[in-house]
Design a protein around this motif. Structure first.
Motif, PDB file in Angstrom:
ATOM      1  N   UNK A  21      -2.189  -5.889  10.043  1.00  0.00           N
ATOM      2  CA  UNK A  21      -2.167  -4.653   9.265  1.00  0.00           C
ATOM      3  C   UNK A  21      -2.545  -3.497  10.166  1.00  0.00           C
ATOM      4  N   UNK A  22      -1.654  -2.518  10.223  1.00  0.00           N
ATOM      5  CA  UNK A  22      -1.936  -1.368  11.094  1.00  0.00           C
ATOM      6  C   UNK A  22      -2.699  -0.290  10.379  1.00  0.00           C
ATOM      7  N   UNK A  23      -2.677   0.915  10.913  1.00  0.00           N
ATOM      8  CA  UNK A  23      -3.472   1.996  10.361  1.00  0.00           C
ATOM      9  C   UNK A  23      -2.889   2.528   9.090  1.00  0.00           C
ATOM     10  N   UNK A  24      -3.525   2.978   8.437  1.00  0.00           N
ATOM     11  CA  UNK A  24      -3.618   3.808   7.291  1.00  0.00           C
ATOM     12  C   UNK A  24      -2.437   4.446   6.604  1.00  0.00           C
ATOM     13  N   UNK A  25      -2.561   5.381   5.827  1.00  0.00           N
ATOM     14  CA  UNK A  25      -1.503   6.100   5.179  1.00  0.00           C
ATOM     15  C   UNK A  25      -1.289   5.577   3.792  1.00  0.00           C
ATOM     16  N   UNK A  26      -0.020   5.471   3.402  1.00  0.00           N
ATOM     17  CA  UNK A  26       0.293   4.815   2.149  1.00  0.00           C
ATOM     18  C   UNK A  26      -0.032   5.613   0.928  1.00  0.00           C
ATOM     19  N   UNK A  27       0.449   5.099  -0.170  1.00  0.00           N
ATOM     20  CA  UNK A  27       0.302   5.749  -1.439  1.00  0.00           C
ATOM     21  C   UNK A  27       0.184   4.689  -2.488  1.00  0.00           C
ATOM     22  N   UNK A  28      -0.064   5.088  -3.708  1.00  0.00           N
ATOM     23  CA  UNK A  28      -0.215   4.106  -4.772  1.00  0.00           C
ATOM     24  C   UNK A  28       1.115   3.426  -5.028  1.00  0.00           C
ATOM     25  N   UNK A  39       4.152   2.670   3.641  1.00  0.00           N
ATOM     26  CA  UNK A  39       4.840   2.415   2.376  1.00  0.00           C
ATOM     27  C   UNK A  39       6.109   1.609   2.629  1.00  0.00           C
ATOM     28  N   UNK A  40       6.306   0.584   1.845  1.00  0.00           N
ATOM     29  CA  UNK A  40       7.526  -0.223   1.886  1.00  0.00           C
ATOM     30  C   UNK A  40       8.338   0.081   0.638  1.00  0.00           C
ATOM     31  N   UNK A  41       9.602   0.404   0.810  1.00  0.00           N
ATOM     32  CA  UNK A  41      10.469   0.670  -0.334  1.00  0.00           C
ATOM     33  C   UNK A  41      11.013  -0.623  -0.918  1.00  0.00           C
ATOM     34  N   UNK A  42      11.121  -0.672  -2.231  1.00  0.00           N
ATOM     35  CA  UNK A  42      11.697  -1.827  -2.930  1.00  0.00           C
ATOM     36  C   UNK A  42      12.707  -1.324  -3.953  1.00  0.00           C
ATOM     37  N   UNK A  43      13.967  -1.651  -3.737  1.00  0.00           N
ATOM     38  CA  UNK A  43      15.038  -1.220  -4.633  1.00  0.00           C
ATOM     39  C   UNK A  43      15.712  -2.449  -5.226  1.00  0.00           C
ATOM     40  N   UNK A  68      -1.184  -9.126   2.683  1.00  0.00           N
ATOM     41  CA  UNK A  68      -0.962  -9.071   4.124  1.00  0.00           C
ATOM     42  C   UNK A  68      -1.498  -7.792   4.755  1.00  0.00           C
ATOM     43  N   UNK A  69      -1.505  -6.720   3.989  1.00  0.00           N
ATOM     44  CA  UNK A  69      -1.873  -5.406   4.538  1.00  0.00           C
ATOM     45  C   UNK A  69      -2.499  -4.565   3.427  1.00  0.00           C
ATOM     46  N   UNK A  70      -3.809  -4.522   3.407  1.00  0.00           N
ATOM     47  CA  UNK A  70      -4.513  -3.862   2.303  1.00  0.00           C
ATOM     48  C   UNK A  70      -4.203  -2.367   2.224  1.00  0.00           C
ATOM     49  N   UNK A  71      -3.793  -1.781   3.329  1.00  0.00           N
ATOM     50  CA  UNK A  71      -3.505  -0.341   3.322  1.00  0.00           C
ATOM     51  C   UNK A  71      -2.028  -0.042   3.098  1.00  0.00           C
ATOM     52  N   UNK A  72      -1.227  -1.074   2.942  1.00  0.00           N
ATOM     53  CA  UNK A  72       0.193  -0.884   2.658  1.00  0.00           C
ATOM     54  C   UNK A  72       0.418  -0.754   1.150  1.00  0.00           C
ATOM     55  N   UNK A  73       1.513  -0.144   0.786  1.00  0.00           N
ATOM     56  CA  UNK A  73       1.870  -0.022  -0.625  1.00  0.00           C
ATOM     57  C   UNK A  73       3.372  -0.207  -0.791  1.00  0.00           C
ATOM     58  N   UNK A  74       3.783  -0.392  -2.025  1.00  0.00           N
ATOM     59  CA  UNK A  74       5.195  -0.593  -2.343  1.00  0.00           C
ATOM     60  C   UNK A  74       5.649   0.520  -3.281  1.00  0.00           C
ATOM     61  N   UNK A  75       6.718   1.193  -2.892  1.00  0.00           N
ATOM     62  CA  UNK A  75       7.348   2.178  -3.778  1.00  0.00           C
ATOM     63  C   UNK A  75       8.579   1.533  -4.391  1.00  0.00           C
TER      64      UNK A  75
END
Length: 361
Positions: A21-28, A39-43, A68-75
């Motif tokens: 898991x890398x650095x930071x960022x992300x959103x809800x 942020x990972x996109x999911x369509x 896998x990555x606590x600072x990652x999020x899914x849009x």
């Protein structure tokens, strides 16, 4: 036709490795979130014909990404079976700076220009469940021709000694879905020699209402006794087909499906549906999430995508899983044993006796 090298589910499970898991960022999580470098996109394509996307794929992918990555999020966005809507969703994600997008395309042949343009902007696209056209970075799905072969063989088995003289109606999936073409090709491999004759074949477009119309047209053209079984490409269409058959006084002929939807499992228990195809969504979703996080962090996907798919001259790293036929005889040992459903989900009051007969408690 595509050439695939397929690996088994057990090997897939062993291959799922933790990604850094890398650095930071992300959103809800969910569609209200804004783009960011974590942020990972999911369509996903639709939610009318199959419950799987909202009930299984989305929550499983979100949970695995977070693990896998606590600072990652899914849009997340769902296209409601509209290719133009999905294109807008895709473009929005690219403009927001999302660098990894999981795409289950509504119209897979029509994605080449989007994915090519996105690639030029440093966006990596993972084709999820359906092989989107264009320079995708990875592909996660099942051996879809094998799905069709299993469907065809399950229908032959359900017909038993009558198979060689049976007339069969085929209601296929959408013609814009490459998976549907592979299901159809696999089914034909078996049915073309395994049954008497395919007497009517149409696309149900993955829409229950369309499937109902098509089976109605088949009844009109062939008569109530003009066919002895129906191949349906998925469970949503199978439900509508069975309802239409009953409304026309046609009972006790084999109808198959795909997706292992809970109502399909109940129809199998009740004897209304002959079989479904169980594609274990958890390893598919978790494999896709693992690859997405790896790509986000610049990690090789070779530990998870251990197969390959040739498509338009591209050698695409792939994770291809093995499907399973579900009949009344093995419900307990498949979807119940795997925890996809609890017995209480399936064995409502209406199906209590059938569950008891199948030794599902």
């Amino acid at each position: 036709m595509m050439r695939r090298v397929v690996i088994g589910t057990a090997a897939v499970s062993m291959a799922l490795t933790m990604a850094a898991c890398g650095k930071a960022g992300g959103s809800s999580s969910n569609s209200a979130s804004s783009g960011g470098n974590k942020t990972i996109g999911l369509l996903l394509p639709e939610n009318s014909s199959s419950i799987r996307y909202e009930s299984f794929d989305k929550p499983l992918i979100e949970a695995k990404v977070k693990a896998l990555c606590s600072e990652c999020s899914v849009q997340y966005n769902n296209a409601n079976n509209d290719a133009a809507t999905q294109k807008q969703q895709f473009d929005t994600m690219v403009s927001q700076g999302i660098k990894v997008i999981l795409l289950d395309a509504v119209n897979a042949p029509g994605t080449t220009s989007w994915i090519t343009d996105a690639q030029k902007k440093g966006v990596k696209v993972i084709a999820y469940d359906r092989l989107a056209s264009g320079p995708v970075s990875a592909y996660v799905s099942f051996d879809n021709e094998k799905v069709g072969e299993l469907q065809g063989q399950a229908l032959v088995d359900a017909l038993g000694a009558n198979a060689k003289s049976a007339n069969v109606v085929m209601i296929n999936g959408s013609e814009t879905d490459p998976n549907a073409a592979q299901f159809k090709a696999g089914a034909h491999k078996v049915l073309d020699t395994g049954v008497g004759k395919i007497v009517y074949e149409q696309s149900g477009e993955w829409q229950p209402t369309v499937a109902s119309q098509k089976i109605g047209a088949a009844i009109t053209a062939l008569g109530k006794n003009g066919f002895q079984a129906v191949y349906s490409a998925n469970d949503g269409m199978a439900a509508a087909i069975i309802t239409a058959l009953k409304a026309n006084g046609i009972n006790n002929i084999p109808v198959g499906g795909q997706d292992a939807a809970p109502d399909a499992i109940q129809r199998i228990l009740a004897g209304d549906q002959a079989y479904t195809i169980y594609k274990a969504y958890k390893p598919e979703a978790e494999g896709a999430a693992t690859i997405a996080v790896d790509l986000l962090n610049g990690v090789s996907v070779g530990g998870t995508a251990t197969a390959s798919t040739d498509s338009a001259g591209l050698n695409i790293p792939s994770l291809l899983l093995t499907p399973v036929v579900v009949t009344k005889a093995n419900i307990k040992d498949t979807v119940i044993a795997d925890g996809m459903y609890k017995a209480s989900d399936i064995c409502t009051a209406q199906y209590a006796d059938a569950c008891k007969d199948a030794k599902i408690q």
